[in-house]
Design a protein around this motif. Sequence first.
Motif, PDB file in Angstrom:
ATOM      1  N   ARG A   1     -51.914  16.987  26.132  1.00  0.00           N
ATOM      2  CA  ARG A   1     -50.651  16.350  26.706  1.00  0.00           C
ATOM      3  C   ARG A   1     -50.014  15.524  25.488  1.00  0.00           C
ATOM      4  N   ARG A   2     -49.353  16.498  24.422  1.00  0.00           N
ATOM      5  CA  ARG A   2     -48.972  16.006  23.192  1.00  0.00           C
ATOM      6  C   ARG A   2     -47.867  14.962  23.186  1.00  0.00           C
ATOM      7  N   PHE A   3     -47.045  14.974  24.381  1.00  0.00           N
ATOM      8  CA  PHE A   3     -45.803  14.128  24.414  1.00  0.00           C
ATOM      9  C   PHE A   3     -46.276  12.888  25.619  1.00  0.00           C
ATOM     10  N   LYS A   4     -47.486  12.666  25.720  1.00  0.00           N
ATOM     11  CA  LYS A   4     -47.753  11.741  27.058  1.00  0.00           C
ATOM     12  C   LYS A   4     -47.338  10.273  26.653  1.00  0.00           C
ATOM     13  N   THR A   5     -47.519   9.739  25.367  1.00  0.00           N
ATOM     14  CA  THR A   5     -46.788   8.625  25.023  1.00  0.00           C
ATOM     15  C   THR A   5     -45.194   8.561  24.911  1.00  0.00           C
ATOM     16  N   ARG A   6     -44.605   7.788  25.539  1.00  0.00           N
ATOM     17  CA  ARG A   6     -43.037   8.000  25.529  1.00  0.00           C
ATOM     18  C   ARG A   6     -42.404   6.546  24.788  1.00  0.00           C
TER      19      ARG A   6
ATOM     20  N   PRO B   1     -39.832  13.089  15.685  1.00  0.00           N
ATOM     21  CA  PRO B   1     -39.359  14.276  16.257  1.00  0.00           C
ATOM     22  C   PRO B   1     -40.378  15.230  15.922  1.00  0.00           C
ATOM     23  N   LEU B   2     -40.853  15.948  16.945  1.00  0.00           N
ATOM     24  CA  LEU B   2     -41.777  17.116  16.928  1.00  0.00           C
ATOM     25  C   LEU B   2     -41.108  18.241  17.852  1.00  0.00           C
ATOM     26  N   PHE B   3     -40.496  19.452  17.470  1.00  0.00           N
ATOM     27  CA  PHE B   3     -39.726  20.303  18.361  1.00  0.00           C
ATOM     28  C   PHE B   3     -38.818  19.384  19.034  1.00  0.00           C
ATOM     29  N   GLY B   4     -37.949  18.341  18.259  1.00  0.00           N
ATOM     30  CA  GLY B   4     -37.010  18.063  18.949  1.00  0.00           C
ATOM     31  C   GLY B   4     -37.181  16.743  19.751  1.00  0.00           C
ATOM     32  N   ILE B   5     -38.486  16.428  20.009  1.00  0.00           N
ATOM     33  CA  ILE B   5     -38.907  15.444  20.998  1.00  0.00           C
ATOM     34  C   ILE B   5     -39.490  14.506  20.549  1.00  0.00           C
ATOM     35  N   PRO B   6     -39.306  13.038  20.573  1.00  0.00           N
ATOM     36  CA  PRO B   6     -39.915  11.852  20.087  1.00  0.00           C
ATOM     37  C   PRO B   6     -41.316  11.961  20.422  1.00  0.00           C
ATOM     38  N   ALA B   7     -42.121  12.139  19.395  1.00  0.00           N
ATOM     39  CA  ALA B   7     -43.558  12.193  19.514  1.00  0.00           C
ATOM     40  C   ALA B   7     -44.225  11.010  18.833  1.00  0.00           C
ATOM     41  N   ALA B   8     -45.296  10.497  19.465  1.00  0.00           N
ATOM     42  CA  ALA B   8     -46.081   9.677  18.579  1.00  0.00           C
ATOM     43  C   ALA B   8     -46.961  10.017  17.754  1.00  0.00           C
ATOM     44  N   THR B   9     -46.953   9.712  16.551  1.00  0.00           N
ATOM     45  CA  THR B   9     -47.359  10.281  15.337  1.00  0.00           C
ATOM     46  C   THR B   9     -48.077   9.501  14.589  1.00  0.00           C
ATOM     47  N   VAL B  10     -49.343   9.617  14.465  1.00  0.00           N
ATOM     48  CA  VAL B  10     -50.271   8.719  13.485  1.00  0.00           C
ATOM     49  C   VAL B  10     -49.622   8.456  12.130  1.00  0.00           C
ATOM     50  N   THR B  11     -49.876   7.548  11.692  1.00  0.00           N
ATOM     51  CA  THR B  11     -49.612   7.209  10.356  1.00  0.00           C
ATOM     52  C   THR B  11     -50.836   7.173   9.470  1.00  0.00           C
ATOM     53  N   ALA B  12     -51.929   7.267  10.008  1.00  0.00           N
ATOM     54  CA  ALA B  12     -53.223   7.334   9.369  1.00  0.00           C
ATOM     55  C   ALA B  12     -53.338   8.133   8.177  1.00  0.00           C
ATOM     56  N   THR B  13     -52.533   9.413   8.252  1.00  0.00           N
ATOM     57  CA  THR B  13     -52.585  10.194   7.109  1.00  0.00           C
ATOM     58  C   THR B  13     -51.930   9.681   5.924  1.00  0.00           C
ATOM     59  N   THR B  14     -51.024   9.054   5.866  1.00  0.00           N
ATOM     60  CA  THR B  14     -50.202   8.092   4.796  1.00  0.00           C
ATOM     61  C   THR B  14     -51.377   7.084   4.360  1.00  0.00           C
ATOM     62  N   LYS B  15     -51.938   6.272   5.288  1.00  0.00           N
ATOM     63  CA  LYS B  15     -52.802   5.144   4.766  1.00  0.00           C
ATOM     64  C   LYS B  15     -54.081   5.712   4.193  1.00  0.00           C
ATOM     65  N   PHE B  16     -54.611   6.909   4.909  1.00  0.00           N
ATOM     66  CA  PHE B  16     -55.930   7.388   4.024  1.00  0.00           C
ATOM     67  C   PHE B  16     -55.799   7.766   2.848  1.00  0.00           C
ATOM     68  N   ALA B  17     -54.464   8.646   2.736  1.00  0.00           N
ATOM     69  CA  ALA B  17     -54.137   9.084   1.441  1.00  0.00           C
ATOM     70  C   ALA B  17     -53.768   7.990   0.168  1.00  0.00           C
ATOM     71  N   ARG B  18     -53.123   7.048   0.696  1.00  0.00           N
ATOM     72  CA  ARG B  18     -52.969   5.766  -0.281  1.00  0.00           C
ATOM     73  C   ARG B  18     -54.244   5.301  -0.773  1.00  0.00           C
TER      74      ARG B  18
END
Length: 310
Positions: free
Chosen positions: A293-298, A213-230
Amino acid sequence: MERPRFRRAFLHPRFWLLWLGLGLLWLIIQLPYRVLLALGRLLGMVMLRMASDRRAIAARNLELCFPQWTVKERERVLKENFASSGIALLEMAMSWWWPPARLRRLAHIEGLEHLQQAQKDGNGVILMALHFTTLEIGAALLGQRHTIDGMYREHGNPVFDYIQRRGRERHNRDATAIEREDVRAMLKVLRAGRAIWYAPDQDYGAKQSLFVPLFGIPAATVTATTKFARLGRALVMPFTQERLADGSGYRLVIHPPLDGFPGESEEADCLRINQWIERQVSQLPEQYLWAHRRFKTRPVGEPKLYAKRR
């Protein structure tokens, strides 16, 4: 990547119009800063009228993210957002061509000690930023005080690519430009104890993302931040910036590193990041890049949220 070099091919007649436009832009930014702010706002109002597709996307994003606002409130923020985007074009040129001392006077930096401590301890840093309209000048101002590496995607026009890279890298002579898809190079930089600018707030498709969720809308959110940090054994340090309303310049804030990051799962980390994004954007919606278009991927089976492009 090697430093950009001027090539004779850049003098080909097909680039003359671009050179003319860049020269005009150089002349304009010699004006006083407050005059440039006024000109940028005027340019933004022209964009508001002319860029119908971008206006529709930005208006739709505001409608999706702030349904509690009245129509009048959203219209006000939309207008201010385009004014901010117009100013951003001139800020881009300022960051490329203003003398460093003139640019430095606009910087109000807080939290630089967090970056300095990480460097002292030998820790790599993911400088987690957002796509505010001030991102170009914000990176330049911070780059004058601390070396920052950056993700880079080559521009299709070789002359513009040369000017852009040369303008950006003059503030970071020791910086590294990393191709956006070059994960190995990014991890190498982080493990060497360097800081890299990285923004996880756009839609890059479902392949490398989770729906969170981003502002209550399912948003495709990259997981790279976690991978890069680890994998890079790096700290994640939020970075925010804003254009000050009194015309005195820009407030840049390097926040303390996120505690306990990476967390128990990629999904939990993505949710944490999106909640942070919501807080920052809600504080300064006029200066956020709403034309993406932040919510283009559904999610599968969910209806599209944007009208077809004209």
